[in-house]
Design an enzyme around this catalytic site. Structure first.
Site, PDB file in Angstrom:
ATOM      1  CB  CYS A  63      -4.173   2.713   5.877  1.00  0.00           C
ATOM      2  SG  CYS A  63      -4.382   2.925   4.217  1.00  0.00           S
ATOM      3  CB  CYS A 106      -5.166  -0.606   2.381  1.00  0.00           C
ATOM      4  SG  CYS A 106      -3.957  -1.196   3.406  1.00  0.00           S
ATOM      5  CB  CYS A 163      -1.155  -0.098   1.209  1.00  0.00           C
ATOM      6  SG  CYS A 163      -1.927   1.525   1.457  1.00  0.00           S
ATOM      7  CB  CYS A 219      -0.274   2.339   5.720  1.00  0.00           C
ATOM      8  SG  CYS A 219      -1.178   0.717   5.271  1.00  0.00           S
ATOM      9  CB  CYS A 269      -9.580  -4.054 -11.848  1.00  0.00           C
ATOM     10  SG  CYS A 269      -9.150  -2.794 -13.100  1.00  0.00           S
TER      11      CYS A 269
HETATM   12 ZN   LIG Z   1      -2.857   0.895   3.759  1.00  0.00          ZN
END
Ligand SMILES: [Zn+2]
Length: 164
Positions: free
Chosen positions: A127, A124, A76, A79, A148
């Site tokens: 976060c 995610c 991510c 984070c 996607c």
């Molecule tokens: Zn994240």
């Protein structure tokens, strides 16, 4: 008169401060990583902010992560949480990095949160940043799923880097 003006100024400044405090304490979320909108703006590029925090979609073929083939992990961009592995990436022809599955526990789907996203939405798990969508037209020989993704919402860490 001067003192009177200073008093007014003091009141105005105090008013600003208490407002600022109120805003930052309004950030409520069940996610492990929580930041205010201002904090996210400081650490993300405008494009990352638009996708991760405003659920925007990048232009197809705009991400260099589309072409990644070497073994590694997609994390991510907000984070650093591990989301996808290169071994689960496939060429979908859509112009967005596509995977047939996520790393277990790395992502959550829209129905799991109160953010108002639809069930095909992917974010995610740590976060809550918006990442992409999942569809059922992925490779039949594996999972049949197509995750996607917005490349801008992720960073790629090649396996070779960890060995150094
Ligand atoms: Zn994240």
């Amino acid at each position: 008169m001067k003192n009177f003006m200073l008093a007014i100024l003091a009141v105005v400044f105090m008013g600003c401060n208490s407002n600022a405090q109120k805003n930052s304490s309004q950030t409520t979320s069940n996610f492990e990583v929580t930041k205010s909108e201002q904090e996210w703006k400081r650490i993300l590029t405008p494009q990352q902010f638009e996708v991760l925090r405003k659920a925007g979609t990048e232009r197809p073929y705009s991400s260099e992560l589309n072409d990644v083939e070497e073994p590694g992990t997609f994390v991510c961009a907000g984070c650093g949480n591990e989301l996808y592995k290169t071994e689960h990436k496939f060429e979908s022809g859509t112009g967005w990095p596509s995977f047939d599955r996520a790393i277990e526990g790395g992502v959550e789907y829209g129905s799991d949160t109160k953010l108002g996203y639809s069930r095909d939405e992917i974010h995610c798990a740590d976060c809550g940043g918006h990442l992409g969508h999942v569809f059922n037209d992925g490779p039949r020989e594996t999972t049949g799923k197509r995750h996607c993704m917005n490349g801008v919402a992720m960073k790629f860490i090649p396996d070779s880097k960890e060995k150094i």
